[in-house]
Structures are given as C-alpha cells and as structure tokens.
Motif scaffolding. Sequence first.
Motif: not given
Length: 128
Positions: A59-64
């Motif tokens: 999810g963190a990678l998907g945000l950025i």
Amino acid sequence: MNIALWIITGVLAAGFAAGGAALLALPRERYRALGPNQHWVDDFGDGHLTAIGTIKVTGALGLILPPLVGVADVLSPIAACGLALFMAGAATTRFRRDEWGYMAGDVVFIAAFAVIAWGRFALAPYGG
C-alpha cells in the motif's frame, strides 16, 4: 493542494512502509515489545501477520510510485482507498480489544487516506 497531498502521502507511506517492514522482519515477540499499541499481534497467526505486513508495504508503494513515475496514476488513490479499508479493519480490532485511544488514531489514519484518495482523484488527468 498537490504539495500538501505529497507531504501527507509521503509521511503516511514512510510510516506504513516502516511498520510493514518491521512486521515482516521482526519476530512476533520483538514486534509486540515495541510498545503497548502493538499488542494486537496476539490476536493473529503468523500467516496473518505476514499478510498484514505485506499489505502495508504494498500500500505504501502504491501511494508513492504511480504518481512519482507518472504511470497508472489512478493506482495511487485506489491504494489510499485500500489502506483506508485496511485501517477500518485495524479500528475494528481495536474496538474488540477495548483500545479506544488507539482506535481514535486509526480513525485519523482513515480520514487521512480518504483525503489522499479524494485529492488524487480530484487532481487526476484521467477525468477525475
């Protein structure tokens, strides 16, 4: 507005990536010892904890990454929606455990992810 979204997104992504990585790398006892707000791990099996850590990092990678590289920008607000739902599950766990103060923090995360999703959809070049 875009700068504010990047700041909020960056802080949340860094926190969730670090939290997910810690959950994946540390043994249960060591992760639980990080603080009283981490005692929720007692309610889940090892496979569940691996899945939770993976969801946080992904999810963190998907945000950025999507808006950063300019490919499939729609994935960023979708990741924010997914993490908001993820945190709704976390709030439910806090509710079951009578951890009201920690649950309030989870609600703040839900609101922050909702702001990111709304902002990214509103700024989207794909007709948002």
